[in-house]
Design a protein around this motif. Structure first.
Motif, mmCIF file in Angstrom:
data_model
loop_
_atom_site.group_PDB
_atom_site.id
_atom_site.type_symbol
_atom_site.label_atom_id
_atom_site.label_comp_id
_atom_site.label_asym_id
_atom_site.label_seq_id
_atom_site.Cartn_x
_atom_site.Cartn_y
_atom_site.Cartn_z
ATOM 1 N N HIS A 121 0.761 -1.283 -0.371
ATOM 2 C CA HIS A 121 0.087 -0.225 -0.005
ATOM 3 C C HIS A 121 0.790 1.175 0.140
ATOM 4 O O HIS A 121 0.606 2.738 0.263
ATOM 5 C CB HIS A 121 -1.143 0.156 1.263
ATOM 6 N N GLU A 124 -0.616 4.898 -0.452
ATOM 7 C CA GLU A 124 -1.758 5.559 0.459
ATOM 8 C C GLU A 124 -1.089 6.169 1.476
ATOM 9 O O GLU A 124 -0.908 6.378 1.760
ATOM 10 C CB GLU A 124 -2.209 3.617 0.503
ATOM 11 N N ASN A 143 0.706 9.696 3.909
ATOM 12 C CA ASN A 143 0.750 9.177 2.749
ATOM 13 C C ASN A 143 2.027 8.695 2.720
ATOM 14 O O ASN A 143 3.293 9.022 2.930
ATOM 15 C CB ASN A 143 1.782 10.065 1.542
ATOM 16 N N LEU A 178 -5.258 1.083 6.654
ATOM 17 C CA LEU A 178 -5.624 2.777 5.482
ATOM 18 C C LEU A 178 -7.044 3.513 5.689
ATOM 19 O O LEU A 178 -7.314 3.449 6.852
ATOM 20 C CB LEU A 178 -5.982 1.854 4.073
ATOM 21 N N THR A 181 -10.257 6.517 1.523
ATOM 22 C CA THR A 181 -9.641 7.987 0.491
ATOM 23 C C THR A 181 -11.237 6.902 -0.861
ATOM 24 O O THR A 181 -11.146 6.284 -0.945
ATOM 25 C CB THR A 181 -9.034 8.532 0.157
ATOM 26 N N ASP A 183 -10.095 8.338 -3.688
ATOM 27 C CA ASP A 183 -8.851 7.142 -4.789
ATOM 28 C C ASP A 183 -8.760 5.659 -4.166
ATOM 29 O O ASP A 183 -8.472 4.301 -5.407
ATOM 30 C CB ASP A 183 -6.959 6.843 -4.804
ATOM 31 N N LEU A 184 -8.934 4.912 -3.237
ATOM 32 C CA LEU A 184 -9.029 4.069 -2.214
ATOM 33 C C LEU A 184 -10.301 2.792 -3.196
ATOM 34 O O LEU A 184 -10.191 1.457 -3.692
ATOM 35 C CB LEU A 184 -8.640 4.159 -1.219
#
Length: 250
Positions: A121, A124, A143, A178, A181, A183-184
């Protein structure tokens, strides 16, 4: 008298080194005892332990989070894992009161507990909590830039000197996960795993309720709620057969 067989899980060809990769972040207390009991069972079935959490939900709930090395776990596999773990917990009896056993897989906002989790990840947004303060703080969000043998490098925006990279030692971490988001979620959609808009309806399985519990915007993760364990533990504690229970939701 017949007994119901535990479903067979097809483990395929899984590298034993991948299955036995040690966790960098682990439990303490009774959760650690439970983890030590169930981890070998999970490995035999082709799964890795993610975490054990003991909470006061519904009196007492033991949540065992597990996954295949590729991060997947179907709800039928949750059921099979529950049936395999139940007799082992019965013998070890690590909790001295009634409890509800819940088997689940990680959601999109998953915990990061192994080095391979961090490596997978990179790029992320993560949240990390330390047991000891570093540069005057214990909680970091930023990040995930890189990973080495000893630490994760995280770029944070709220550093006193502006955006900066901070090395966070694995040995000092008490929690890492995590951050959910857009994006995720988009990455999950590209992998063909669209998060449903709402939790799926539960169904009654042979041992208890099988349900997909909502994980917010990340969608539900497979979860097997072994409700009969609570009834069995109650019976053991009282020495008398428990009264017949009503189905959940009635």
């Amino acid at each position: 008298m017949t007994t119901e067989a535990t479903p067979v899980i097809n483990t395929g060809q899984i590298d034993s080194a991948v299955l036995t990769e040690p966790r960098l972040i682990a439990e303490t207390g009774v959760a650690a005892r439970i983890a030590a009991i169930v981890a070998p069972v999970l490995i035999d079935l082709g799964f890795r332990l993610v975490r054990v959490k003991v909470s006061g939900l519904d009196g007492c709930t033991v949540q065992i989070m597990a996954e295949r090395p590729d991060g997947t776990m179907a709800i039928e596999e949750c059921e099979a894992v529950s049936r395999a773990i139940s007799p082992v917990l019965d013998v070890a009896d690590p909790i001295d009161r009634a409890y509800r056993l819940e088997i689940s897989s990680p959601g999109l906002d998953r915990p990061l507990v192994r080095r391979s989790d961090f490596e997978r990840h990179i790029g992320e947004i993560v949240k990390i909590e330390l047991g000891v303060a570093l540069e005057g703080r214990r909680r970091y969000r930023g990040n995930l830039v890189s990973v080495d043998d000893l630490a994760a490098r995280v770029r944070i925006e709220d550093h006193p000197d502006g955006a900066a990279d901070v090395q966070l030692p694995f040995d000092d971490m008490t929690d890492a996960r995590l951050v959910l988001t857009d994006d995720l979620i988009a990455a999950a959609l590209r992998r063909g795993k669209p998060p449903p808009p709402q939790a799926a309806e539960g169904r009654e399985g042979p041992e208890g309720r099988v349900a997909a519990a909502s994980r917010g915007r990340g969608g539900p993760a497979p979860r097997y709620d072994h409700a009969s364990r609570q009834r069995m533990k109650n019976k053991r504690a009282s020495g008398t057969p428990p009264a017949a229970s009503q189905p959940e939701g009635e």
